[in-house]
Design an enzyme around this catalytic site. Structure first.
Site, PDB file in Angstrom:
ATOM      1  N   ALA A   1      19.261  11.058 -25.173  1.00 11.79           N
ATOM      2  CA  ALA A   1      20.673  11.248 -25.507  1.00 11.79           C
ATOM      3  C   ALA A   1      20.848  12.544 -26.277  1.00 11.79           C
ATOM      4  O   ALA A   1      20.059  12.843 -27.168  1.00 11.79           O
ATOM      5  CB  ALA A   1      21.148  10.078 -26.354  1.00 11.79           C
TER       6      ALA A   1
ATOM      7  N   HIS B   1      21.251  19.356 -35.042  1.00 11.11           N
ATOM      8  CA  HIS B   1      19.826  19.103 -34.783  1.00 11.11           C
ATOM      9  C   HIS B   1      19.165  20.418 -34.390  1.00 11.11           C
ATOM     10  O   HIS B   1      19.496  20.993 -33.355  1.00 11.11           O
ATOM     11  CB  HIS B   1      19.661  18.089 -33.645  1.00 11.11           C
ATOM     12  N   LEU B   2      18.240  20.875 -35.218  1.00 15.72           N
ATOM     13  CA  LEU B   2      17.556  22.142 -34.914  1.00 15.72           C
ATOM     14  C   LEU B   2      16.172  21.930 -34.328  1.00 15.72           C
ATOM     15  O   LEU B   2      15.552  22.872 -33.850  1.00 15.72           O
ATOM     16  CB  LEU B   2      17.431  23.000 -36.179  1.00 15.72           C
ATOM     17  N   ARG B   3      15.663  20.680 -34.419  1.00 17.92           N
ATOM     18  CA  ARG B   3      14.312  20.382 -33.916  1.00 17.92           C
ATOM     19  C   ARG B   3      13.245  21.194 -34.657  1.00 17.92           C
ATOM     20  O   ARG B   3      13.449  21.635 -35.761  1.00 17.92           O
ATOM     21  CB  ARG B   3      14.218  20.614 -32.395  1.00 17.92           C
TER      22      ARG B   3
ATOM     23  N   LEU C   1      24.721  10.047 -27.791  1.00 14.62           N
ATOM     24  CA  LEU C   1      25.059   8.884 -28.616  1.00 14.62           C
ATOM     25  C   LEU C   1      25.786   9.348 -29.864  1.00 14.62           C
ATOM     26  O   LEU C   1      25.377  10.355 -30.449  1.00 14.62           O
ATOM     27  CB  LEU C   1      23.797   8.105 -28.991  1.00 14.62           C
TER      28      LEU C   1
ATOM     29  N   ASP D   1      26.888  18.024 -33.778  1.00 17.30           N
ATOM     30  CA  ASP D   1      25.861  17.141 -33.233  1.00 17.30           C
ATOM     31  C   ASP D   1      25.159  17.804 -32.049  1.00 17.30           C
ATOM     32  O   ASP D   1      24.759  17.142 -31.100  1.00 17.30           O
ATOM     33  CB  ASP D   1      26.420  15.773 -32.832  1.00 17.30           C
TER      34      ASP D   1
ATOM     35  N   HIS E   1      25.076   7.344 -39.202  1.00 16.56           N
ATOM     36  CA  HIS E   1      25.171   7.166 -37.749  1.00 16.56           C
ATOM     37  C   HIS E   1      25.767   5.776 -37.542  1.00 16.56           C
ATOM     38  O   HIS E   1      25.077   4.770 -37.689  1.00 16.56           O
ATOM     39  CB  HIS E   1      23.799   7.287 -37.075  1.00 16.56           C
TER      40      HIS E   1
ATOM     41  N   HIS F   1      30.073  11.924 -36.199  1.00 14.09           N
ATOM     42  CA  HIS F   1      30.409  11.964 -34.764  1.00 14.09           C
ATOM     43  C   HIS F   1      31.192  10.740 -34.300  1.00 14.09           C
ATOM     44  O   HIS F   1      30.742   9.988 -33.435  1.00 14.09           O
ATOM     45  CB  HIS F   1      29.171  12.187 -33.890  1.00 14.09           C
TER      46      HIS F   1
ATOM     47  N   HIS G   1      17.637  18.894 -25.973  1.00 13.62           N
ATOM     48  CA  HIS G   1      16.442  18.240 -25.398  1.00 13.62           C
ATOM     49  C   HIS G   1      16.033  19.071 -24.195  1.00 13.62           C
ATOM     50  O   HIS G   1      16.896  19.616 -23.496  1.00 13.62           O
ATOM     51  CB  HIS G   1      16.763  16.825 -24.900  1.00 13.62           C
TER      52      HIS G   1
ATOM     53  N   HIS H   1      26.785  18.917 -38.900  1.00 12.14           N
ATOM     54  CA  HIS H   1      25.866  17.948 -38.257  1.00 12.14           C
ATOM     55  C   HIS H   1      25.136  18.675 -37.134  1.00 12.14           C
ATOM     56  O   HIS H   1      25.682  18.879 -36.056  1.00 12.14           O
ATOM     57  CB  HIS H   1      26.642  16.750 -37.691  1.00 12.14           C
TER      58      HIS H   1
ATOM     59  N   LYS I   1      20.814  10.840 -44.722  1.00 15.67           N
ATOM     60  CA  LYS I   1      21.294  10.344 -43.437  1.00 15.67           C
ATOM     61  C   LYS I   1      20.812   8.916 -43.182  1.00 15.67           C
ATOM     62  O   LYS I   1      19.617   8.632 -43.268  1.00 15.67           O
ATOM     63  CB  LYS I   1      20.780  11.276 -42.327  1.00 15.67           C
TER      64      LYS I   1
ATOM     65  N   ASN J   1      15.972  13.947 -38.199  1.00 14.55           N
ATOM     66  CA  ASN J   1      15.280  13.021 -37.273  1.00 14.55           C
ATOM     67  C   ASN J   1      14.198  13.711 -36.449  1.00 14.55           C
ATOM     68  O   ASN J   1      14.200  13.669 -35.225  1.00 14.55           O
ATOM     69  CB  ASN J   1      16.297  12.293 -36.365  1.00 14.55           C
TER      70      ASN J   1
HETATM   71  C1  NCD Z   1      20.828  13.008 -31.320  1.00 16.95           C
HETATM   72  C2  NCD Z   1      19.447  13.606 -31.111  1.00 16.95           C
HETATM   73  O1  NCD Z   1      19.088  13.878 -29.958  1.00 16.95           O
HETATM   74  O2  NCD Z   1      18.733  13.835 -32.093  1.00 16.95           O
HETATM   75  N1  NCD Z   1      21.314  12.541 -30.059  1.00 16.95           N
HETATM   76  C3  NCD Z   1      22.605  12.354 -29.716  1.00 16.95           C
HETATM   77  O3  NCD Z   1      22.874  11.868 -28.617  1.00 16.95           O
HETATM   78  N2  NCD Z   1      23.576  12.701 -30.510  1.00 16.95           N
HETATM   79  C4  NCD Z   1      20.758  11.947 -32.343  1.00 16.95           C
HETATM   80  C5  NCD Z   1      22.106  11.518 -32.850  1.00 16.95           C
HETATM   81  O4  NCD Z   1      22.766  12.241 -33.597  1.00 16.95           O
HETATM   82  O5  NCD Z   1      22.516  10.413 -32.505  1.00 16.95           O
HETATM   83 ZN    ZN Z   2      23.187  13.849 -34.399  1.00 16.79          ZN
END
Ligand code: NCD
Ligand code: ZN
Length: 350
Positions: free
Chosen positions: A264, A16-18, A220, A248, A137, A175, A252, A14, A100, A42
């Site tokens: 988050a 997030h690479l943006r 989150l 996760d 989620h 998560h 940011h 899990h 997802k 996302n």
């Molecule tokens: C994640 C995100 O920033 O993309 N944020 C987080 O707090 N985990 C989204 C997610 O997995 O809920």
């Molecule tokens: Zn996530």
């Protein structure tokens, strides 16, 4: 006393690479330790079909650090308009590994998520037929449900009915943050697993507010009471195959977290493995670390364990991790655990 452990190279189920400048800077933080990762869809706009997934995967490959063997495993973002035909060909060709589900408004960039779960039943039916896992989620978004209860209520109102209706659908509750999540996953006979992050093994909800509000501990699902953190530590270190690592890691820019309405997400890709070694040692379960980080997830997703190895070294002094990662778009704070860590990943890891 020198102490080291050598484990099968881990995967991150899990991540997030943006995109853009952020992607370029955060990717090496994952490729350094992990061999594969499940890439969350996302983005804005989200990755909703084959065309999007092909393009996003290419953007990731374009900025792959030299020599890295990292494999990004792509996902679709489930919407009420997802085309079952496109999903089937994407899954069967190996373009995507899972789909997802974000309830609308549940977290960062979830505005395109599912409002009415009845509207995705035909898609879940198709996923069941083709064996495509659903990553969830697990939080309801109703404003009348307390933020600390959203996972437990989601399990009761949404997840359990989905599982009753689609008992053969493979589901990952992502998560997890509560004892309710742990117990629910343990009680399922088959087709249900859960990912656990490193940061939820360290934080309870008090930590977000010690001495003032701590935006870098806000993610989150939000950290819960201490009893929930302890249940997560027990589950992660138990050796139970239903629990595996999904960091996760959610970078940011600091400017978007240290503000009146902050995003988050905790950015943990850089130090997750050191953090986990500490947790597993503290729980006297170092021998279960490899299962959690390198075997259980591969087994759930029907892929062989990695052939590479990773060595973790015990240190005499607490490790000081870099405070932040500099990117062309600005700084991203690296998760700073609320206790001393005496483990680091060896530079000679293959
Ligand atoms: C994640 C995100 O920033 O993309 N944020 C987080 O707090 N985990 C989204 C997610 O997995 O809920
Ligand atoms: Zn996530």
């Amino acid at each position: 006393m020198a102490k080291a452990i050598n484990i099968i190279q881990p995967d991150d189920w899990h991540l997030h690479l943006r995109d853009g400048a952020l992607l370029q800077s955060v990717l090496p933080e994952s490729t350094r330790h992990f061999n594969r990762a499940l890439i969350m869809p996302n983005l804005v706009p989200p990755v909703v079909n084959s065309q999007d997934a092909i393009a996003y995967k290419q953007r990731i490959l374009n900025v792959m650090p030299e020599g890295a063997k990292f494999e990004p495993k792509m996902t679709f973002y489930l919407t009420e308009d997802t085309d079952p035909k496109d999903l089937t060909s994407a899954f069967e060709s190996g373009l995507i590994t899972s789909v997802k589900l974000y309830p609308v408004g549940a977290t960062t960039n979830s505005e395109s998520g599912v409002k009415n779960f009845d509207n995705v039943h035909n898609i879940l039916e198709r996923m069941t037929e083709i064996g495509c896992p659903l990553c969830v989620h697990g939080e309801v978004t109703d404003e009348d449900v307390d933020i600390f209860d959203r996972e437990a209520v989601f399990i009761e109102r949404i997840l359990d009915p989905i599982r009753q209706k689609f008992p053969n659908l493979k589901i990952v509750l992502e998560h997890i943050t509560t004892i309710n999540g742990v117990e629910y996953v343990k009680s399922a006979e088959h087709n249900l697993a859960a990912t656990i992050t490193a940061h939820h093994l360290f934080l309870n909800r008090n930590h977000i507010f010690i001495g003032g509000i701590r935006p870098h501990y806000y993610c989150l699902p939000i950290a819960k009471r201490e009893k929930h953190r302890l249940a997560l530590r027990e589950a992660a270190t138990s050796g139970n195959k239903k629990f595996f690592l999904g960091t996760d890691s959610a970078p940011h820019l600091d400017t978007l977290k240290e503000t009146a309405c902050g995003c988050a997400g905790c950015f943990t890709a850089s130090n997750t493995m050191a953090l986990l070694a500490q947790v597993f040692e503290d729980e006297n379960k170092l021998n279960k670390l490899e299962g959690f980080t390198s075997r259980h997830g591969a087994s759930f997703y029907n892929v062989p364990p990695n052939t590479g190895r990773l060595t973790l070294i015990k240190t005499d002094e607490p490790v000081s991790f870099p405070k932040n990662l500099t990117t062309a778009a600005g700084n991203v704070t690296i998760f700073a655990p609320n206790q001393a860590i005496y483990w680091r990943v060896s530079d000679n890891t293959t």
